[in-house]
Write an enzyme that holds these catalytic residues in place. Sequence first.
Site, PDB file in Angstrom:
ATOM      1  N   GLU A   1       0.809  -1.222   0.000  1.00  0.00           N
ATOM      2  CA  GLU A   1       0.000   0.000   0.000  1.00  0.00           C
ATOM      3  C   GLU A   1       0.840   1.269   0.000  1.00  0.00           C
ATOM      4  OE1 GLU A   1      -2.523  -3.361   1.010  1.00  0.00           O
ATOM      5  OE2 GLU A   1      -0.570  -2.693   1.831  1.00  0.00           O
TER       6      GLU A   1
ATOM      7  N   HIS B   1     -12.034  -7.041   7.455  1.00  0.00           N
ATOM      8  CA  HIS B   1     -12.777  -6.622   6.274  1.00  0.00           C
ATOM      9  C   HIS B   1     -13.988  -5.783   6.658  1.00  0.00           C
ATOM     10  CE1 HIS B   1     -10.415 -10.043   4.809  1.00  0.00           C
ATOM     11  NE2 HIS B   1     -10.451  -9.436   3.636  1.00  0.00           N
TER      12      HIS B   1
END
Length: 730
Positions: free
Chosen positions: A460, A530
Site C-alpha cells: 500500500e 474486512h
Amino acid sequence: MARQSKNGGAVQQDEPGELQRSWGGLSAEKLVEFYRLMYLSRRTDDREIVLKRQQKIFFQISCAGHEALLVAAGMAMRPGYDWFFPYYRDRAICLALGNTVAEQLLQSVGAAADPASGGRQMPSHWTSKRLNIVSPSSATATQCLHAIGCAEAGRYFRNRPSSAARVPGDYREFKDVKFEADEVVYVSIGEGSTSQGEFWESLNTASNAKLPVVYVVEDNEYAISTPVEANTPGGNISRLIANFPNFHFAEVDGTDPIASYTAMVEAVAYARSGQGPALVHGHVVRPYSHSMSEDEKDYRAASEIEAAALRDPIAKMHVWLLREGILTADEIKALELAVDEEVQAAADAAVAAAFPKVEDILKHQYSEDLSCTDARFDVAPHPADDSNERTMADLINTCLKDEMRRDERIVIFGEDVADATRVEALKDPKVKGKGGVFKLTSGLQTEFGSDRVWNSPLAEANIVGRAIGMAARGLKPVVEIQFFDYIWPAVHQMRNELSVMRWRSNGAFSSPLVMRVPIGGYLTGGSLYHSQSGESIFTHTPGIRVVMPSNALDALGLLRTAIRCDDPVLFLEHKRLYRETFGRAQYPGPDYTIPFGKAKIVKPGKDLTVVTYGAVVPRALQAAVKLEREKGISVELIDLRSLSPYDWEAIAESVRKTSKVIVAHEDMKSWGYGAEIAARIGEELFHDLDAPVRRVAAMDTFVAYQPILEDAILPQPEDLYRAMAELAAY
C-alpha cells in the site's frame, strides 16, 4: 594546462586527452569549481552552526563529509531538466545544481522569503521549483517512492505528448507538462534509511519497470548512533541489493571527487540511455555529529572520530589541488576567502529577513485555485434517455470511464484493479478480466490500455508513494487501496507526505490525487480485517479531503469532483452499499458534480435532527420512517456526504429548528468522528438545545465474524429508533 610531476620536480605538459582521462574527464576549471562548491557547502554548515549557537536559527544538520559525492552528482546531472528527490544531508548537490547559499540560509532562519517553504520546514529540506528539486519531508526513505512515481510520469508524458495539451472542459489553466525525452530522476538516502520498507519497495518497481532513476546511498557508517553493522546485515548495502535485475551498481569512495564523479557520470549515462535504474553506494564520513541536537562523542570512540577526520574530502581535495598544480596556496586562500564573504553576506541578509505572517498560516493547506468546495462543482444532473437505475458500483465505474476519456492525465492502479496482466490472458476472449475485487474497475484496462490501468505490487505504501510522485509531476492518479483494513502501511505516506506537500512547499508543489478505498462492515462475516471503519483518523489530518457517499448518485457526483479538483482526496466507498437496492440512480450525465462540504437533507423534519453518513444513512432513514409512522415524531435526517470539509451550516440550521440532535456513525463511539460534531454543537449551539447531544455508534471494540456478534457491535436500525424515541421524549 601544466601540472607538477609526481616526483615534485619539473613541470610536464599533458595532452588534452591524457588530462581528461587522468582527472576523470574534468577540466582544471571544473575541478576548481568542484572544490569551491564543496567548500561553499562546508562553510554554509559552519555558518549555520554559529547561528544556532547564537540562537538565531533553531536547528542544524550538516552535509559535512558528503560534499565530494554530492557535488559529483550535481555536476553529472542537469538542473531544471532532471528531477531531484534529495534528503537532509544534500546541501552540496543543491548548491551544485544552482541553489544559492542565500536561499538555504533563508530557510535556516525560517524567513517569509524562504523559497523552499516560507518558514514552514526545518533547515535542509531542499526545494526548488526552478531546479526540479521536489519538496522532501523529515521522514526517511519515503522520497524513494516519490522518485519512482516521478520517473513513471516522465515516461508517460514522453510516450503521450498529447497529454501536455489543455484538457478539454477542465476548469483550470492546464499548462504544458514539463518533461524531457531522456530525463533521469535522482533520489538519495542515508545508509541507515535503507532499512525502511519504502526503499525496498521502490527498488522492486524501479527494477521491474527499468525506470531511469539514479539512487545515491550516502554511507557514513552511522544512522544517528546506530553503526552500519547493526543496521545492515553484513554491513554493506551493496551486497544485499546486488541481484536486482536491470540495475547498474557502483560502490565508490565518496570522499574522492574524481572517483565519485566517474561513478556518477556512468550511473547517469546508464539511466539516461533507458537501460534501467542505477545505484551509487558512496562511502563518506561524518566529521560532525548527526545534528547539533546531539554529541557523537557519547557513542563514538575518539580514535574512530580521528580516523574519519583523516578522510575529510575538503582537506583531501585541498591537498590534491596543490599537488596536481591546479591551484597554488594563495589561489586556494583567495577562493576560500571569497566563499567566506559570500556565506557571511548571505547570513547577514537572512538574519535581517522578515518573518512569515501569522495570518498566512493556513495558506496553501488546500488548493486556492480549484477547491473541491468551489461553486463550479455544483452542477445539476442531466439524465440520459436511459431510465434504468444503476447501483453505486455501476456509477463509480461509469464515472471512471467518463473521466479517463476526458483527461489523458488520469492513470489508475492498485492491487488487482486491472482486467489481467499477462498478454495471453488479455488476448483470450474467454477471460472476463478481474477489474478489482469488487469489479469497480472492470473494463478500464481493456478500453484504455495497460499504460493507464495496471496492477501494483501488494504494497500500500508503494501505491500511495508512487502516486504522490506522479501527481507532483502533473498526472492525476486515481489509485485504489483494496480494503480500508489494509490502508495502514500507506498512512505514513498519507500523513507525512501527501497531506502536507502543498503546505510545506508553500505552494510550490502539490499532489492532487484520489485514493479510492472500500470501507465498513455490515457484511455478515467480514470480521476484523474486512469491516473496519476509522475515517476520523484521516479527517484529523489537514490537507486531505475525505468524502463518504451513501448512494449511487452522490458517489458519482463526488467522485467526479474529487478527480477534477486540485486537492488530494480520500474517497471512502462503503462496501455494503455497492450493490444495495437503496440509493440506486439514473446516470446523471458526464458533467454532474457535487461540491464537497455540502450536506444533503435526506428527510426533512421538525422534532429532532440526526446527522450521519455512509451505511448508517439507510438504517437511520428506516428508523426515522418507522418512528414517524408509529409515534408521529418528525426526524430531520442529514447525510453529510463530505466529512472533511463538512457542512456545519446545514447542521446548525437544522439544530436551531429542532433543538435536539443525534450524531450517528458506524465507527467506534469513543474518539470517533461524531465526537467533534457533538462538541461543536455543544460549544456553539448550546442555547438552541432542549436536550443533551446524543451519539449512536459502534461498541468500542472490533467487528466480530459471527453475525450475532457483528449485529450487536455495529449500530442497527433498532438502536437508532430507540435513541430517537428517547431523545424526542426528553
